[in-house]
Design an enzyme around this catalytic site. Structure first.
Site, mmCIF file in Angstrom:
data_model
loop_
_atom_site.group_PDB
_atom_site.id
_atom_site.type_symbol
_atom_site.label_atom_id
_atom_site.label_comp_id
_atom_site.label_asym_id
_atom_site.label_seq_id
_atom_site.Cartn_x
_atom_site.Cartn_y
_atom_site.Cartn_z
ATOM 1 C CG LEU A 137 -1.946 -1.066 1.418
ATOM 2 C CD1 LEU A 137 -2.675 -0.891 2.747
ATOM 3 C CD2 LEU A 137 -2.942 -1.054 0.263
ATOM 4 C CG ASP A 138 0.382 4.294 -2.865
ATOM 5 O OD1 ASP A 138 1.218 3.509 -3.356
ATOM 6 O OD2 ASP A 138 -0.545 4.807 -3.521
ATOM 7 C CE LYS A 139 5.306 8.994 4.743
ATOM 8 N NZ LYS A 139 6.286 10.105 4.547
#
Length: 319
Positions: A137-139
């Site tokens: 998942l993105d940050k």
């Protein structure tokens, strides 16, 4: 500690014309391309039973056999970072990732990541590539991730991801009022001018996102998305491509749009929302050991609940 790794896969016909190391990186997605290239050079990864070169072309249908000794990965330090674990057994664990937590160390984020936290929580993950991480998942995206605790579990989960049998559903809040749901079927690849961004491009990889409307507001929509593929930034890119960018998305969001006549509280919240409004709400897959279907859900985090409350109040007030 070392562990013997043995995998046997066929090259899909769709990969015809690719370099061997490129095809191997897609087939054995839980290993880095550099590690696979080294194994090809060592003869640990063979093509139709023979040693090949990383640059050799594949034509589809060949047999890739990987037989290697996997040593503990000591490059990354275990760190005592709190994890919200929803489920754990001997094969997998499922975490609810908070905003701001990077998944894997990289330039600019050498530590303080989910990977470092996993190594502290479960030291045996040092013997599993990428500490068992099979998808990211993105940050600043919150929500569910599954982590494999053994090589066998990792292989099974990667196979399910490649077969598109893992169900991943996301909640998003977008700018603009959608009239109905739909599907975006548009390839995604590197942006031709900005290498840090992704874009819909003819040379990209196939990408499919299904979406439906959960709730409409005056200038925004609460959307539920289901991924068929898992490209980098897929939902963010696809919805921006449809001209419904995510609230708070500093990369793909475009110019800020505020509902006419909105209260100052909502305007300020939209101006300062600190991340893309995206949450991985549901994750379903076949358990690697039992083969039984399992499903997990993560409630919306407080910042998205607050955003929806403000949008709902604005919608009701201005009717």
């Amino acid at each position: 500690m070392t562990e013997t790794l043995h995998r046997d896969e066929r090259v899909p016909d769709a990969m015809a014309g690719q370099r061997l190391d490129q095809a191997a990186a897609e087939i054995f997605a839980d290993f880095s391309r550099e590690r696979l290239k080294a194994w090809i050079k060592q003869g640990a990864l063979t093509l139709d039973g023979s040693q090949a070169r990383p640059k050799d072309k594949v034509y589809g249908g060949e047999r890739l056999e990987l037989h290697a000794e996997l040593e503990d990965d000591t490059r990354f330090e275990p760190q005592a970072i709190a994890l919200d674990i929803l489920f754990e057994d001997d094969e997998v664990l499922v975490v609810d990732k908070p905003a701001g937590l990077v998944v894997h160390p990289a330039a600019g984020n050498p530590d303080g990541t989910l990977l470092n936290a996993l190594l502290h929580h479960c030291p045996q993950l040092a013997s599993v590539p990428r500490a068992g991480i099979v998808h990211r998942l993105d940050k600043d995206t919150t929500g569910l991730m599954v982590v494999a605790k053994t090589l066998a579990a990792q292989a099974a989960l990667v196979e399910q991801l490649q077969a598109r049998t893992v169900s991943r559903e996301y909640d998003a809040v977008v700018t603009g009022v959608m009239t109905a749901g739909g599907t975006v079927d548009a390839p995604i690849g590197r942006h031709p001018k900005d290498r840090k961004r992704q874009a819909v491009t003819a040379s990209g990889k196939p990408a499919v996102t299904h979406y439906r409307v959960v709730e409409r507001f005056r200038g925004h929509t609460h959307v539920r998305c289901r991924l068929e593929t898992g490209r980098t930034h897929q939902i963010r890119v696809h919805l921006a491509y449809k001209r419904f960018p995510l609230v708070g998305d500093s990369v793909y969001g475009g110019r800020l749009k505020l509902p006419a006549g909105a209260a100052e509280g909502l305007k300020e919240l939209l101006r300062t929302f600190p991340r893309q409004a995206l949450h991985a709400r549901k994750l379903a897959f076949l358990h690697p050991r039992s083969g039984e279907p399992v499903e997990f859900r993560a409630e919306l985090p407080d910042d998205l609940l607050l955003l929806l409350d403000y949008l709902r109040d604005d919608h009701e007030t201005m009717r």
